[in-house]
Design a protein around this motif. Structure first.
Motif, PDB file in Angstrom:
ATOM      1  N   ILE A  35      39.103  46.364  29.649  1.00 40.21           N
ATOM      2  CA  ILE A  35      39.899  47.403  30.561  1.00 40.21           C
ATOM      3  C   ILE A  35      39.602  46.754  31.931  1.00 40.21           C
ATOM      4  N   GLU A  36      40.453  46.090  32.862  1.00 39.47           N
ATOM      5  CA  GLU A  36      40.346  45.746  34.124  1.00 39.47           C
ATOM      6  C   GLU A  36      41.055  46.566  35.060  1.00 39.47           C
ATOM      7  N   VAL A  37      40.219  47.235  35.894  1.00 41.81           N
ATOM      8  CA  VAL A  37      40.902  48.263  36.651  1.00 41.81           C
ATOM      9  C   VAL A  37      40.862  47.820  38.239  1.00 41.81           C
ATOM     10  N   ALA A  38      41.898  47.928  39.057  1.00 40.85           N
ATOM     11  CA  ALA A  38      41.562  47.532  40.417  1.00 40.85           C
ATOM     12  C   ALA A  38      41.619  48.863  41.175  1.00 40.85           C
ATOM     13  N   VAL A  39      40.921  49.099  42.103  1.00 35.98           N
ATOM     14  CA  VAL A  39      40.529  50.420  42.807  1.00 35.98           C
ATOM     15  C   VAL A  39      40.315  50.023  44.075  1.00 35.98           C
ATOM     16  N   PRO A  40      40.600  51.218  45.237  1.00 33.53           N
ATOM     17  CA  PRO A  40      40.312  50.876  46.650  1.00 33.53           C
ATOM     18  C   PRO A  40      38.749  50.457  46.850  1.00 33.53           C
ATOM     19  N   ASN A  41      38.732  49.391  47.782  1.00 38.82           N
ATOM     20  CA  ASN A  41      37.358  48.871  48.257  1.00 38.82           C
ATOM     21  C   ASN A  41      36.525  50.292  48.486  1.00 38.82           C
ATOM     22  N   GLY A  42      35.214  49.901  48.059  1.00 38.15           N
ATOM     23  CA  GLY A  42      34.379  51.243  48.097  1.00 38.15           C
ATOM     24  C   GLY A  42      34.431  52.180  47.032  1.00 38.15           C
ATOM     25  N   LEU A  43      35.336  52.162  46.254  1.00 39.80           N
ATOM     26  CA  LEU A  43      35.192  53.008  44.972  1.00 39.80           C
ATOM     27  C   LEU A  43      34.922  52.182  43.757  1.00 39.80           C
ATOM     28  N   MET A  44      34.653  52.760  42.703  1.00 37.83           N
ATOM     29  CA  MET A  44      34.021  51.998  41.346  1.00 37.83           C
ATOM     30  C   MET A  44      34.910  52.539  40.492  1.00 37.83           C
ATOM     31  N   ASN A  45      35.197  51.842  39.310  1.00 39.74           N
ATOM     32  CA  ASN A  45      35.833  52.420  38.044  1.00 39.74           C
ATOM     33  C   ASN A  45      34.673  52.089  37.121  1.00 39.74           C
ATOM     34  N   VAL A  46      34.626  53.191  36.081  1.00 39.52           N
ATOM     35  CA  VAL A  46      33.737  52.845  35.090  1.00 39.52           C
ATOM     36  C   VAL A  46      34.576  53.418  33.808  1.00 39.52           C
ATOM     37  N   SER A  47      34.703  52.254  32.888  1.00 38.53           N
ATOM     38  CA  SER A  47      35.278  52.435  31.707  1.00 38.53           C
ATOM     39  C   SER A  47      34.498  52.332  30.511  1.00 38.53           C
ATOM     40  N   ASN A  48      35.020  52.154  29.175  1.00 37.89           N
ATOM     41  CA  ASN A  48      34.062  52.168  28.090  1.00 37.89           C
ATOM     42  C   ASN A  48      33.612  50.948  27.952  1.00 37.89           C
ATOM     43  N   GLY A  49      32.316  50.721  26.974  1.00 39.01           N
ATOM     44  CA  GLY A  49      31.669  49.400  26.701  1.00 39.01           C
ATOM     45  C   GLY A  49      30.922  48.978  27.803  1.00 39.01           C
ATOM     46  N   ARG A  50      30.702  47.415  27.891  1.00 38.90           N
ATOM     47  CA  ARG A  50      29.819  46.838  28.805  1.00 38.90           C
ATOM     48  C   ARG A  50      30.507  46.614  30.017  1.00 38.90           C
ATOM     49  N   PHE A  51      29.804  46.519  31.090  1.00 36.47           N
ATOM     50  CA  PHE A  51      30.257  45.888  32.415  1.00 36.47           C
ATOM     51  C   PHE A  51      30.211  44.398  32.643  1.00 36.47           C
ATOM     52  N   LEU A  52      31.494  43.943  32.737  1.00 34.67           N
ATOM     53  CA  LEU A  52      31.651  42.474  32.892  1.00 34.67           C
ATOM     54  C   LEU A  52      31.608  42.005  33.968  1.00 34.67           C
TER      55      LEU A  52
END
Length: 545
Positions: A186-203
């Motif tokens: 899961i690769e998600v682009a969000v505005p700078n300054g924000l974070m996206n948290v999804s399932n599994g391990r952070f790559l």
């Protein structure tokens, strides 16, 4: 005032019971229901191996765009494939081997035509490009959709909850619980300054130099479609460990100290669940709690938490006993789903009691670990006031419809009663752990569950399951006073119903084995001295003259 609060808490949970799983809720089913709920050759002839979601989320526009690369194996020759994407989302193209494929849409289903039928035994992939404004939830998690809101500091705070409504609300997939990808990126682009948290391990994260940062996550275990998730906000992160399991927490900065205190309960929970149910089923992906702008959901390895750092259910006790105020309901219930619902998944949502009944029972398991069996039994009995006994727990198969909300609390009380029928706690816990291990990372049916728990005991549980899962009402133990004896029998919907029941006569617990014909138990006691063990058996009683 306390009574009012307890009643309100119970009312809230009844709402969850009837609406968190929001498949169709009617008796006349449409073509759309069948397309979503059934397995025809366009769906059953392939198995999903991997999803690779690559998205851009634009909060101000409430807009998403991107693609899902779907890798699959072909189990039967496949000229036409059905994938699912809600009709309000626009398809840009569907690409196979570098060429666009033709497709047609019917309701929320997308039928994709291959130039030549894909052959049985092949492995292949396609890319599905799309964009749009996904449905906004009016009251998540009770209705499916996106939550676009802002935190107290004015930062965008975004969540998604789609159980029952369908993951195809926001990304293209094979939207049926019987098929889970073995791996997901899961690769998600969000505005700078924000974070996206999804399932599994952070790559890792990558600045795209266009005002957006891409956050990448990887899941290496099978995962339900509705569990794949994005959580976007100005999160701060802290971590802990339980044995070899990584515990990661993502919360809003101003709640950090409250979260550090509240989430200490996770280690108590893990110690209990490891002992009673077996190890956490997704150790490779780790365990996370993610603060969300809605109450909670069991998103695998990224459990949604919105209980406002309160004990109970938003500070209320759904059992009305006071016991529910000793622990954080959302931490325990939604994490319990990691074992039941996420690791063990029902093939059809008609069998969702496999998720909700077992997970509601994990609440009692946790209470028993912390405060003893008596309080666990009192809690389960307290939950009964939320049971309607008007509709079957099991729904209709093949049309995307779940059974009644009784699947939660009636399902939990059914499991407790089966434990009582076993009359051997060592046997019960061994059977539960074995069930959890045997069906780990699998999709199963109610029949699988019935057979497993029936095999462990010489007592035939088939009529018990039939009565409690496939009929709305409870069995009634009919009693009649005789000369120096008590007469007893069952009145039930199931023909030939039989089930042992424990009663207390003159302070002594006696096991009766009623059938549907009158039997007798010799005693000098009056009938009104007989009491059913109501903590362990959930039945009706009727005294006949």
């Amino acid at each position: 005032m306390k009574k009012l609060l307890l009643s309100f808490g119970a009312f809230l949970f009844v709402l969850i019971s009837n609406a968190q799983i929001v498949g169709t809720n009617h008796s006349v089913y449409t073509e759309a229901d069948t397309l979503r709920g059934s397995l025809r050759p366009e769906r059953s002839s392939f198995d999903v191996l991997k999803y690779h979601l690559k998205l851009k989320v634009e909060p101000e526009k409430k807009f998403i765009s991107g693609s899902n690369t779907i890798r699959f194996s072909v189990s039967e020759d496949l000229p036409v494939m059905q994938l699912d994407l809600f009709a309000n989302m626009e398809i840009d193209s569907i690409v196979h081997k570098g060429k666009p494929l033709s497709y047609n849409r019917k309701h929320n289903a997308v039928f994709i035509d291959f130039e030549e039928a894909l052959k049985k035994g092949a492995q292949d992939s396609l890319q599905f490009f799309y964009h749009g404004n996904p449905i906004v939830a009016k009251n998540a998690p009770w209705d499916g959709g996106f939550v676009w809101t802002k935190d107290l500091d004015g930062n965008p705070w975004i969540g998604v909850a789609v159980q029952g409504t369908g993951a195809s609300l926001w990304y293209p997939n094979k939207d049926h619980q019987s098929d889970e990808p073995e791996e997901t990126i899961i690769e998600v682009a969000v505005p700078n300054g924000l974070m996206n948290v999804s399932n599994g391990r952070f790559l890792g994260k990558k600045n795209l130099n266009d005002g957006f940062t891409q956050w990448s996550w990887k899941v290496v275990n099978p995962i339900n479609n509705y569990n794949l998730m994005i959580n976007i906000g100005n999160y701060t992160h802290f971590s802990d460990k339980y044995e070899d399991l990584d515990l990661d927490y993502y919360v809003l900065p101003y709640n950090l100290e409250k979260a550090k205190a509240q989430f200490e309960e996770v280690k108590e929970m893990m110690a209990c669940f490891y002992e009673k149910m077996g190890p956490y089923p997704f150790e490779e992906d780790g365990f996370k709690l993610v603060e969300t702008p809605y109450l909670g959901m069991e998103h695998q390895s990224a459990v949604a938490y919105g209980n406002e750092y309160k004990m109970g259910y938003l500070g209320n006790d759904i059992s009305g006993t006071g016991i529910g105020l000793k622990w954080d309901f959302i931490i325990i219930h939604e994490s319990g789903h990691e074992w039941y619902g996420n690791s063990i998944t029902s093939k059809d949502i008609a069998d969702m009691w496999i998720h909700e009944g077992f997970t509601s029972y994990t609440e009692a398991i946790y209470i028993e670990c912390r405060w003893g069996k008596k309080e666990a039994l009192e809690y389960l009995k307290g939950l009964r006031k939320n049971i309607g006994n008007r509709k079957n727990i099991i729904g209709e198969y093949g049309v995307n419809v779940e059974g009644s909300g009784d699947m939660y609390h009636k399902g939990a009380n059914l499991l407790n009663m089966i434990r009582s029928i076993y009359d051997d706690d060592d046997l019960w816990w061994n059977t539960l752990r074995d069930y959890t291990k045997t069906y780990r990372h699998q999709t199963i049916t109610t029949a699988d569950t019935e057979a497993f728990f029936n095999k462990a005991t010489p007592i035939d549980l088939a009529p018990v399951f039939d009565q409690y899962l496939r009929n709305p009402g409870l069995p009634t133990l009919q009693l009649r006073q005789g000369d120096d004896q008590i007469l007893y029998r069952w009145k039930a919907d199931v023909i030939g119903f039989n089930m042992p029941v424990d009663v207390i006569i003159d302070e002594e617990e006696i096991r009766l084995n009623p059938g549907t014909e009158w039997q007798s138990y010799k005693t000098g006691e009056e009938l009104d001295e007989l009491k059913v063990n109501e903590l362990e058996f959930y039945i009706n009683t009727e005294i006949l003259k």
